[in-house]
Design an enzyme around this catalytic site. Structure first.
Site, PDB file in Angstrom:
ATOM      1  N   LYS A   1       0.854  -1.195   0.000  1.00 26.67           N
ATOM      2  CA  LYS A   1       0.000   0.000   0.000  1.00 26.67           C
ATOM      3  C   LYS A   1       0.889   1.245   0.000  1.00 26.67           C
ATOM      4  O   LYS A   1       1.875   1.316   0.740  1.00 26.67           O
ATOM      5  CB  LYS A   1      -0.913  -0.020   1.232  1.00 26.67           C
ATOM      6  CG  LYS A   1      -1.950   1.108   1.257  1.00 26.67           C
ATOM      7  CD  LYS A   1      -2.884   0.973   2.453  1.00 26.67           C
ATOM      8  CE  LYS A   1      -3.928   2.078   2.494  1.00 26.67           C
ATOM      9  NZ  LYS A   1      -4.863   1.953   3.628  1.00 26.67           N
TER      10      LYS A   1
ATOM     11  N   SER B   1      -9.905   2.433   2.765  1.00 28.78           N
ATOM     12  CA  SER B   1      -8.982   3.099   1.858  1.00 28.78           C
ATOM     13  C   SER B   1      -8.042   2.132   1.124  1.00 28.78           C
ATOM     14  O   SER B   1      -7.426   2.495   0.132  1.00 28.78           O
ATOM     15  CB  SER B   1      -8.132   4.102   2.650  1.00 28.78           C
ATOM     16  OG  SER B   1      -7.289   3.432   3.596  1.00 28.78           O
TER      17      SER B   1
ATOM     18  N   SER C   1     -10.413   0.281   7.189  1.00 23.01           N
ATOM     19  CA  SER C   1      -9.815   0.345   5.856  1.00 23.01           C
ATOM     20  C   SER C   1      -9.104  -0.921   5.387  1.00 23.01           C
ATOM     21  O   SER C   1      -8.625  -0.967   4.261  1.00 23.01           O
ATOM     22  CB  SER C   1      -8.851   1.530   5.761  1.00 23.01           C
ATOM     23  OG  SER C   1      -9.565   2.736   5.682  1.00 23.01           O
TER      24      SER C   1
END
Length: 493
Positions: free
Chosen positions: A79, A159, A183
């Protein structure tokens, strides 16, 4: 070698170790899959050379008869919130575009030390603020899933939407995520994969771009509970560079996996039967209870009376911390600098932030700055912190009666991209089941349960006691074995 991309972490690691295939073959297969999946927009930057170098190192170790590490030969997605030395790290924001760290985050370094390689940096909601992966400066991430009979682009959740999309599409066997208010869990539920947020402090926050420091926690996202256990073992551990890091040994979660829940009590919070929750979600929750009963657990009712206040409290605490954390992006030291002709320092700050931050980030900074301002601090921020304490106490009381809690992960299945953009409150409600565990710092996991009538995945959530990731993983394994979730998105990308 396309069949290699159907393998998960454990299968790749064990296959490389026993010589069934080489780590380079695996890396090449995934690099090709990533390159062919540009339409998903899951990656901001791809790093095929990094994946190949790590693979060659793993193959050389095997030739020498050395230990490959717990993630040996496994290429993963990172990420783009984790600092990676020499590789652009942006938090999906224009304000950090072009920023290349001179250091490695603790979590990513642990993964490389464990033998993993990096396929690239994954797209996300800007500064991890969002529930649909539509706030990224680098464009929306597309879910690999589609509603039956429709070509509408669907949200992969947020997210960590790039992470969930990449894992579900079989272009990465696993990925890192971060969870501030859901998330990891919400995108995992939307895309039919597993994701666990460990106890706050299990994984170091050092080198992770901060959103809300008292809530942010890194965790793994993969296609199975076993793979999550392996990756979490590699990621976790005490870090003296993080003042909130837990000074505890990392348990052998993989070795401790057991789907036998005899003697365990699973709590069902009555407050989670919320208005607006999809009927098919509630039905899958009932099915989840039956699966856990079948695994030997006793189902008990529990109460979490302050649940209805958790979401509003979260949307005061998190933006408040964000407004403080994001003050460092000023155009002076790194990242974007917008300097209008004849501008002074304040003008440069204003111009840089206006150009660099997206609308959702600006919205949360404004909310956070407002609730921290002198006239409103006690009315909002202090009250929200009191609610947070009450939410934690609710869980403490519930865990006196049970070992873990079963709940839906999300109130609905995935939705079409763009469908909630004009309604931020409905978007925020996506996190209604995920936020309480975040406020209390508890370990929580989403496991795929079934698909709904539109052919979209639905997830179930297990919340555990502090430090009891093993209990969460074991309950997740029991659900995984009984759900037999094998649905895959049909390839359109």
């Amino acid at each position: 070698m396309s069949e290699l991309t159907n393998l998960g972490v454990k299968a790749i690691r064990d296959g490389v170790a026993d010589g069934s295939f080489t780590a380079r073959e695996v890396a090449e297969a995934f690099n090709t899959a990533v390159a062919e999946a540009a339409d998903l927009n899951a990656f901001i930057v791809t790093t095929p050379d990094h994946a190949l170098a790590a693979a060659d190192a793993a193959d050389a170790k095997r030739t020498r008869g050395e230990d490959l590490g717990i993630m040996g030969g496994v290429p993963i997605g990172m990420k783009d919130l984790f600092a990676t030395k020499g590789v652009q790290t942006t938090a999906a924001s224009h304000i950090l575009e072009g920023f290349t760290p001179e250091y490695e985050s603790t979590v990513s370094q642990k993964l490389w030390d464990a033998g993993a390689g990096m396929l690239g940096k994954l797209n996300l909601d800007q500064f991890a603020m969002g529930s649909s992966n539509e706030t990224s400066y680098f464009g929306n991430v597309n879910s690999p899933w589609r509603k039956e009979g429709s070509n509408a682009a669907m949200s992969p959740g947020g997210s960590s939407g790039g992470s969930s999309s990449a894992v579900a599409a079989r272009i990465a066997p696993a990925a890192t995520g971060t969870d501030t208010g859901g998330s990891i869990r919400q995108p995992a539920a939307f895309t039919g994969i597993c994701g666990i947020k460990p106890t706050y402090g299990r994984c170091s926050r050092w080198g992770v771009v901060a959103f809300a420091s008292s809530l942010d926690q890194a965790g793994p996202m993969a296609r199975s509970v076993e793979d999550c256990a392996i990756m979490l073992e590699a990621m976790a551990g005490f870090d003296p560079k993080d003042a909130t890091s837990l000074q505890m040994d990392v348990p052998a979660w993989e070795a401790g996996l057991s789907a036998d829940l005899k003697g365990k009590k699973i709590g069902i919070p009555k407050e989670y039967r919320m208005e607006g929750t999809d009927e098919e979600i509630l039905k899958s929750w009932e099915q989840g209870k039956e699966w856990l009963r079948d695994a030997g657990a006793t189902i008990v009712d529990v109460s979490l009376p302050h649940t209805k206040y958790a979401l509003p409290a979260y949307y005061i605490v998190a933006p408040a911390e964000a407004s403080s954390n994001l003050a460092r992006y000023d155009g002076v030291r790194y990242g974007l600098r917008d300097l209008p002709d004849g501008a002074g320092l304040q003008d440069m700050y204003a111009a840089t932030r206006a150009a660099g931050f997206g609308d959702e980030v600006k919205r949360r900074i404004l909310i956070g700055t407002y609730v921290l301002s002198a006239g409103f601090y006690d009315a909002y921020y202090t009250q929200a912190q009191k609610i947070r304490t009450l939410v934690s106490q609710d869980f403490e009381k519930a865990f006196a009666q049970c070992d873990a809690i079963l709940a839906p992960t999300t109130p609905t299945a995935s939705f079409p991209l763009g469908s909630l953009n004009e309604d931020p409150l409905t978007m925020y409600l996506n996190d209604v089941f995920a936020v309480p565990a975040s406020l209390a710092g508890l370990p929580a996991m989403s496991v795929p349960a079934t698909v709904n009538s539109d052919g979209l995945p639905l997830g179930l959530q297990i919340v555990g006691k502090p430090f009891d990731e093993q209990g969460v993983l074991n309950a997740g394994l029991a659900i995984q074995q009984r759900a037999g979730f094998a649905a895959q998105p049909e390839k359109w990308w």
